[in-house]
Motif scaffolding. Structure first.
Motif, short mmCIF file in Angstrom:
data_model
loop_
_atom_site.label_atom_id
_atom_site.label_comp_id
_atom_site.label_asym_id
_atom_site.label_seq_id
_atom_site.Cartn_x
_atom_site.Cartn_y
_atom_site.Cartn_z
N THR A 1 -11.42 7.36 -19.33
CA THR A 1 -10.46 6.68 -18.47
C THR A 1 -10.78 5.19 -18.47
O THR A 1 -11.93 4.79 -18.35
N LYS A 2 -9.75 4.38 -18.64
CA LYS A 2 -9.90 2.94 -18.74
C LYS A 2 -9.06 2.30 -17.64
O LYS A 2 -7.87 2.58 -17.52
N HIS A 3 -9.69 1.46 -16.82
CA HIS A 3 -8.98 0.74 -15.77
C HIS A 3 -8.42 -0.53 -16.38
O HIS A 3 -9.17 -1.37 -16.88
N VAL A 4 -7.09 -0.67 -16.35
CA VAL A 4 -6.41 -1.76 -17.03
C VAL A 4 -5.75 -2.67 -16.00
O VAL A 4 -5.03 -2.20 -15.12
N LYS A 5 -6.03 -3.97 -16.12
CA LYS A 5 -5.37 -4.95 -15.25
C LYS A 5 -3.95 -5.17 -15.74
O LYS A 5 -3.67 -5.03 -16.94
N PRO A 6 -3.03 -5.51 -14.87
CA PRO A 6 -1.66 -5.80 -15.33
C PRO A 6 -1.64 -6.98 -16.29
O PRO A 6 -2.30 -7.99 -16.09
N SER A 7 -0.90 -6.81 -17.38
CA SER A 7 -0.76 -7.87 -18.38
C SER A 7 0.62 -7.74 -19.01
O SER A 7 1.43 -6.92 -18.58
N PRO B 1 2.51 -4.07 -17.97
CA PRO B 1 2.82 -4.80 -16.73
C PRO B 1 2.45 -4.02 -15.48
O PRO B 1 2.18 -4.61 -14.44
N GLN B 2 2.41 -2.69 -15.57
CA GLN B 2 2.07 -1.88 -14.41
C GLN B 2 0.56 -1.88 -14.15
O GLN B 2 0.12 -1.88 -13.01
N GLY B 3 -0.24 -1.86 -15.23
CA GLY B 3 -1.69 -1.75 -15.07
C GLY B 3 -2.05 -0.32 -14.70
O GLY B 3 -1.34 0.62 -15.00
N GLY B 4 -3.21 -0.14 -14.05
CA GLY B 4 -3.60 1.18 -13.57
C GLY B 4 -4.66 1.83 -14.44
O GLY B 4 -5.36 1.17 -15.20
N ILE B 5 -4.76 3.14 -14.32
CA ILE B 5 -5.77 3.91 -15.04
C ILE B 5 -5.11 4.60 -16.24
O ILE B 5 -4.11 5.30 -16.08
N GLN B 6 -5.67 4.37 -17.43
CA GLN B 6 -5.14 4.96 -18.65
C GLN B 6 -6.21 5.84 -19.29
O GLN B 6 -7.39 5.56 -19.19
N LYS B 7 -5.77 6.90 -19.95
CA LYS B 7 -6.69 7.74 -20.72
C LYS B 7 -6.50 7.38 -22.19
O LYS B 7 -5.38 7.32 -22.68
#
Length: 105
Positions: free
Chosen positions: A43-49, A53-59
């Motif tokens: 799981t990778k925590h992604v800042k909005p960019s 644009p949503q950001g959040g937690i991605q697998k």
């Protein structure tokens, strides 16, 4: 010539994902790691960019060491070692040791 290339079907032989099959997406020879589809999901925590644009937690897949994967035999799907052989026309191909099948077409 590399034993494992991107696009190959591999079997994980060690680690928490032992026994799982997957397709190699990327090979990094600098640090001997491979990215296998559907294996070593983190799981990778992604800042909005702009890209997300949503950001959040991605697998996503994380790379695993090259020594923890073996090439899958084209006939049976079992893990096999790789042998190199030069054909009559001078091209060098990979051969699966377990079945003797040619991997490169």
């Amino acid at each position: 010539m590399q034993r494992i290339k991107s696009g190959d079907e591999v079997v994980v032989i060690a680690g928490k994902n032992k026994g799982s099959h997957g397709k190699v997406l990327k090979v990094n020879l600098d640090d001997d790691r491979v990215l296998v589809q559907g294996v070593n999901i983190v799981t990778k925590h992604v800042k909005p960019s702009r890209e997300s644009p949503q950001g959040g937690i991605q697998k996503r897949e994380a790379p695993i060491h090259l020594s923890n994967v073996m090439l899958a035999d084209p006939k049976s799907g079992d893990p096999t070692r790789v042998r190199f052989q030069t054909l009559e026309n001078g091209t060098k191909v990979r051969i699966a040791v377990k079945s003797g099948e040619q991997i490169d077409k």
